[in-house]
Design an enzyme around this catalytic site. Structure first.
Site, PDB file in Angstrom:
ATOM      1  N   ASP A 224       0.803  -1.225   0.000  1.00  0.00           N
ATOM      2  CA  ASP A 224       0.000   0.000   0.000  1.00  0.00           C
ATOM      3  C   ASP A 224       0.836   1.276   0.000  1.00  0.00           C
ATOM      4  O   ASP A 224       0.427   2.317   0.520  1.00  0.00           O
ATOM      5  CB  ASP A 224      -0.966   0.032   1.212  1.00  0.00           C
TER       6      ASP A 224
ATOM      7  N   LYS B 124       2.087   2.052  -5.018  1.00  0.00           N
ATOM      8  CA  LYS B 124       2.693   1.431  -6.220  1.00  0.00           C
ATOM      9  C   LYS B 124       1.891   1.713  -7.471  1.00  0.00           C
ATOM     10  O   LYS B 124       2.433   2.019  -8.525  1.00  0.00           O
ATOM     11  CB  LYS B 124       2.788  -0.107  -6.061  1.00  0.00           C
TER      12      LYS B 124
ATOM     13  N   GLY C 256      -4.578  -4.411  -3.563  1.00  0.00           N
ATOM     14  CA  GLY C 256      -5.587  -3.377  -3.792  1.00  0.00           C
ATOM     15  C   GLY C 256      -4.847  -2.149  -4.284  1.00  0.00           C
ATOM     16  O   GLY C 256      -4.102  -1.539  -3.537  1.00  0.00           O
ATOM     17  N   HIS C 257      -4.974  -1.842  -5.562  1.00  0.00           N
ATOM     18  CA  HIS C 257      -4.165  -0.793  -6.188  1.00  0.00           C
ATOM     19  C   HIS C 257      -5.044   0.355  -6.655  1.00  0.00           C
ATOM     20  O   HIS C 257      -5.933   0.171  -7.479  1.00  0.00           O
ATOM     21  CB  HIS C 257      -3.384  -1.389  -7.375  1.00  0.00           C
TER      22      HIS C 257
ATOM     23  N   GLN D  74       1.967  -6.164  -3.161  1.00  0.00           N
ATOM     24  CA  GLN D  74       2.456  -6.271  -1.782  1.00  0.00           C
ATOM     25  C   GLN D  74       3.765  -5.472  -1.604  1.00  0.00           C
ATOM     26  O   GLN D  74       3.933  -4.466  -2.257  1.00  0.00           O
ATOM     27  CB  GLN D  74       2.634  -7.746  -1.368  1.00  0.00           C
TER      28      GLN D  74
HETATM   29  P1  GDP Z   1      -0.663   0.261  -3.579  1.00  0.00           P
HETATM   30  O1  GDP Z   1      -1.290  -0.986  -3.089  1.00  0.00           O
HETATM   31  O2  GDP Z   1       0.782   0.337  -3.247  1.00  0.00           O
HETATM   32  O3  GDP Z   1      -0.926   0.532  -5.023  1.00  0.00           O
HETATM   33  O4  GDP Z   1      -1.325   1.449  -2.744  1.00  0.00           O
HETATM   34  P2  GDP Z   1      -2.902   1.615  -2.381  1.00  0.00           P
HETATM   35  O5  GDP Z   1      -3.630   2.029  -3.599  1.00  0.00           O
HETATM   36  O6  GDP Z   1      -3.389   0.425  -1.652  1.00  0.00           O
HETATM   37  O7  GDP Z   1      -2.825   2.758  -1.298  1.00  0.00           O
HETATM   38  C1  GDP Z   1      -2.251   3.996  -1.553  1.00  0.00           C
HETATM   39  C2  GDP Z   1      -3.290   5.099  -1.300  1.00  0.00           C
HETATM   40  O8  GDP Z   1      -2.655   6.361  -1.215  1.00  0.00           O
HETATM   41  C3  GDP Z   1      -4.291   5.234  -2.423  1.00  0.00           C
HETATM   42  O9  GDP Z   1      -5.518   5.615  -1.887  1.00  0.00           O
HETATM   43  C4  GDP Z   1      -3.707   6.341  -3.292  1.00  0.00           C
HETATM   44  O10 GDP Z   1      -4.684   7.052  -4.030  1.00  0.00           O
HETATM   45  C5  GDP Z   1      -3.099   7.234  -2.236  1.00  0.00           C
HETATM   46  N1  GDP Z   1      -1.911   7.971  -2.636  1.00  0.00           N
HETATM   47  C6  GDP Z   1      -0.899   7.595  -3.472  1.00  0.00           C
HETATM   48  N2  GDP Z   1       0.075   8.529  -3.501  1.00  0.00           N
HETATM   49  C7  GDP Z   1      -0.321   9.519  -2.677  1.00  0.00           C
HETATM   50  C8  GDP Z   1       0.281  10.768  -2.255  1.00  0.00           C
HETATM   51  O11 GDP Z   1       1.393  11.127  -2.631  1.00  0.00           O
HETATM   52  N3  GDP Z   1      -0.431  11.520  -1.382  1.00  0.00           N
HETATM   53  C9  GDP Z   1      -1.644  11.143  -0.900  1.00  0.00           C
HETATM   54  N4  GDP Z   1      -2.253  11.946  -0.039  1.00  0.00           N
HETATM   55  N5  GDP Z   1      -2.231   9.990  -1.281  1.00  0.00           N
HETATM   56  C10 GDP Z   1      -1.580   9.186  -2.137  1.00  0.00           C
HETATM   57  P1  IMO Z   2      -0.914  -4.255  -2.182  1.00  0.00           P
HETATM   58  O1  IMO Z   2      -0.479  -4.834  -3.478  1.00  0.00           O
HETATM   59  C1  IMO Z   2      -1.029  -4.578   2.169  1.00  0.00           C
HETATM   60  C2  IMO Z   2      -1.048  -8.633   3.852  1.00  0.00           C
HETATM   61  C3  IMO Z   2      -2.302  -9.050   4.581  1.00  0.00           C
HETATM   62  C4  IMO Z   2      -1.707  -9.985   5.636  1.00  0.00           C
HETATM   63  C5  IMO Z   2      -0.595 -10.678   4.850  1.00  0.00           C
HETATM   64  C6  IMO Z   2      -0.979 -12.046   4.295  1.00  0.00           C
HETATM   65  O2  IMO Z   2      -2.200  -3.514  -2.227  1.00  0.00           O
HETATM   66  O3  IMO Z   2       0.192  -3.497  -1.524  1.00  0.00           O
HETATM   67  P2  IMO Z   2      -2.524 -12.762   2.256  1.00  0.00           P
HETATM   68  O4  IMO Z   2      -3.980 -12.546   2.006  1.00  0.00           O
HETATM   69  O5  IMO Z   2      -1.636 -12.240   1.192  1.00  0.00           O
HETATM   70  O6  IMO Z   2      -2.218 -14.206   2.577  1.00  0.00           O
HETATM   71  O7  IMO Z   2      -2.226 -11.952   3.611  1.00  0.00           O
HETATM   72  O8  IMO Z   2      -0.259  -9.817   3.776  1.00  0.00           O
HETATM   73  N1  IMO Z   2      -1.265  -8.153   2.462  1.00  0.00           N
HETATM   74  C7  IMO Z   2      -1.205  -6.867   2.099  1.00  0.00           C
HETATM   75  N2  IMO Z   2      -1.043  -5.756   2.850  1.00  0.00           N
HETATM   76  N3  IMO Z   2      -1.134  -4.491   0.825  1.00  0.00           N
HETATM   77  C8  IMO Z   2      -1.261  -5.603   0.054  1.00  0.00           C
HETATM   78  O9  IMO Z   2      -1.241  -5.563  -1.281  1.00  0.00           O
HETATM   79  C9  IMO Z   2      -1.351  -6.861   0.694  1.00  0.00           C
HETATM   80  N4  IMO Z   2      -1.512  -8.123   0.257  1.00  0.00           N
HETATM   81  C10 IMO Z   2      -1.435  -8.908   1.346  1.00  0.00           C
HETATM   82  O10 IMO Z   2      -2.962  -7.941   5.178  1.00  0.00           O
HETATM   83  O11 IMO Z   2      -1.106  -9.232   6.647  1.00  0.00           O
HETATM   84 MG    MG Z   3      -2.813  -1.614  -1.804  1.00  0.00          MG
END
Ligand code: GDP
Ligand code: IMO
Ligand code: MG
Length: 425
Positions: A12, A15, A39-40, A223
């Protein structure tokens, strides 16, 4: 130019935002590992898109998006995600899946859910998407691959081996219902239809052609390094290899194809699920970061645990993740902070021992205390800033210090969720 983008903390990190930005110069986007545990989030002109299995590059016209052999696919989830994207008018004609990708079967999600709901001590806090059990079966050589769906003979032969073992474990170990061969075959007929438009049987020729034509390839990680099954906070990890090496095993390309590895890191750290987290803030400051950063899981909606930036895990991540450059996200979350802390080392509360390198025995992390240095905040909004030079002095000093501590250059600074809110150096 072929680039791997990986998460360098516990997932999270943003990416997808960085992948989306860099997709502009790419021809192909490949997901190599993980499944719908990811979750992207991508925000384009204020509109939010959430991806789980489909590479975020699908938002661009004409970019091939490939789910490689190292991924695990939950068919019902894939159907829902693709149906939703089609409904939003996204063209999926360039979406392709490797016939070697693994299938998450209903018994995988059942076992994941069962273990999660019945375990208290040592619970992982998974996303309950069957990730661990699917990779377990793949490694145990009793998994089903997408290609199996298109040959009844193969499927039947494999099920004669898999099902007797699987049913014994389901019934005797977990007290769950066994599956008949007929039931699995009819499920597989349905799965075959779900995947039919996307299965790329000529993936070898496709990868070969991209290579010959020097196409620009982007490997979209899921991840993060600290969730890596070999290098992360084991056993509190996922079951795949989010490190840059995973991009090779999971895509079909070798390491010499990779020119750059961009690690994405937040200006602080978050973690969903259980497991050690030395810089975790369980106080008001942690809550403040969670509120301002909207730190709630994109897949499960669970609140993300928040803490200060940890240079110990980042140096480790730079090494084992193979990072060559860093994208730092969410620095804007600190816009109103008087002070920002950074963990430079750990101290063992039992004997005073100082750790600059990451100690891999996570069962000892409960004894570790973060050693912090404190930086003054910049007390102004960064979200509209486009050039590095225009950043306030305190923000620049903070970024320089992070570079020094991690020993990797920061080439992208993200100051908001939108594509536009990005500073390239
Ligand atoms: P990922 O799994 O690494 O792709 O990240 P997620 O999408 O799960 O979580 C990142 C969250 O931060 C999302 O809601 C993005 O829209 C938000 N985000 C990404 N870059 C920035 C930033 O520079 N500032 C803020 N405030 N939010 C950001
Ligand atoms: P993105 O790509 C954050 C965490 C779960 C748990 C552990 C194992 O959005 O960054 P699993 O279901 O994979 O067997 O769970 O890994 N986890 C993540 N945490 N972002 C993710 O993906 C994750 N994918 C798995 O919360 O701790
Ligand atoms: Mg994510």
């Amino acid at each position: 130019m072929n680039r791997v983008i990986i998460g360098s903390q516990w997932g999270d990190e943003g990416k997808a935002k960085i992948t989306d930005l860099l997709t502009v110069n790419a021809d192909v986007v490949i997901r190599s590992q993980g499944g719908c545990n990811a979750g992207h989030t991508v925000v384009v002109d204020g509109k939010t898109f959430k991806f789980h299995l489909v590479p975020s590059g699908i938002l661009y016209d004409g970019k091939v998006c490939f789910l490689g052999a190292g991924t695990v696919i939950l068919p019902e989830f894939f159907k829902k995600e693709t149906d939703d994207l089609i409904e939003q008018g996204i063209d999926l004609s360039n979406l392709k899946i490797s016939p070697l990708a693994s299938i998450t079967m209903p018994y995988h999600t059942e076992v994941d859910g069962f273990v999660e709901s019945t375990t208290t001590k040592g619970k992982i806090g998974t996303t309950k998407k069957g990730i661990g059990p699917t990779y377990t079966d793949k490694m145990a050589r009793i998994g089903l691959k997408i290609q199996d769906l298109y040959s009844l003979e193969t499927l039947s032969e494999k099920l004669d081996v898999i099902l007797p073992q699987k049913n014994k474990v389901l019934e005797k170990v977990y007290g769950l219902q066994p599956y008949t061969k007929d039931c699995i075959i009819s499920l597989c007929e349905m799965y075959a239809e779900i995947f039919r438009p996307y299965v790329c049987f000529n993936w070898q020729e496709m990868l070969e052609t991209f290579k010959k034509q020097n196409k620009n390839i982007l490997f979209e990680g899921a991840q993060g390094v600290m969730l890596d099954v070999d290098y992360g906070t084991y056993p509190y990890v996922t079951s795949s290899n989010p490190i840059a090496g995973g991009a090779c095993t999971g895509s079909g390309y070798g390491p010499c194809m990779i020119d750059e590895v961009a690690g994405v890191a937040k200006a602080y750290v978050t973690r969903v699920g259980e497991g050690p987290f030395v810089t975790e803030l369980t106080d008001e400051i942690g809550k403040r970061i969670q509120d301002i950063g909207h730190e709630f899981g994109a897949t499960t909606g669970r609140p993300r645990r928040c803490g200060w930036f940890d240079a110990v895990i980042m140096r480790y991540s730079a090494l084992v993740g193979g990072l060559t450059t860093l994208a730092l996200t969410k620095i804007d979350v600190f816009d109103d902070f008087d002070e920002i802390k950074v963990c430079t080392a750990y101290k063992d509360s039992r004997n005073g021992k100082i750790y600059y390198s990451y100690p891999t025995d996570v069962y000892m992390h409960k004894y570790l205390e973060p050693i912090y240095e404190t930086h003054p905040g910049w007390k102004t909004s960064l979200s509209g800033i486009k050039k590095y030079e225009d950043l306030p002095e305190n923000a620049k000093k903070y970024l320089s210090r992070l570079e020094e501590l991690v020993n990797i250059p920061i080439s992208i600074v993200s100051v908001g969720p939108d594509r536009e809110q990005t500073i390239f150096r």
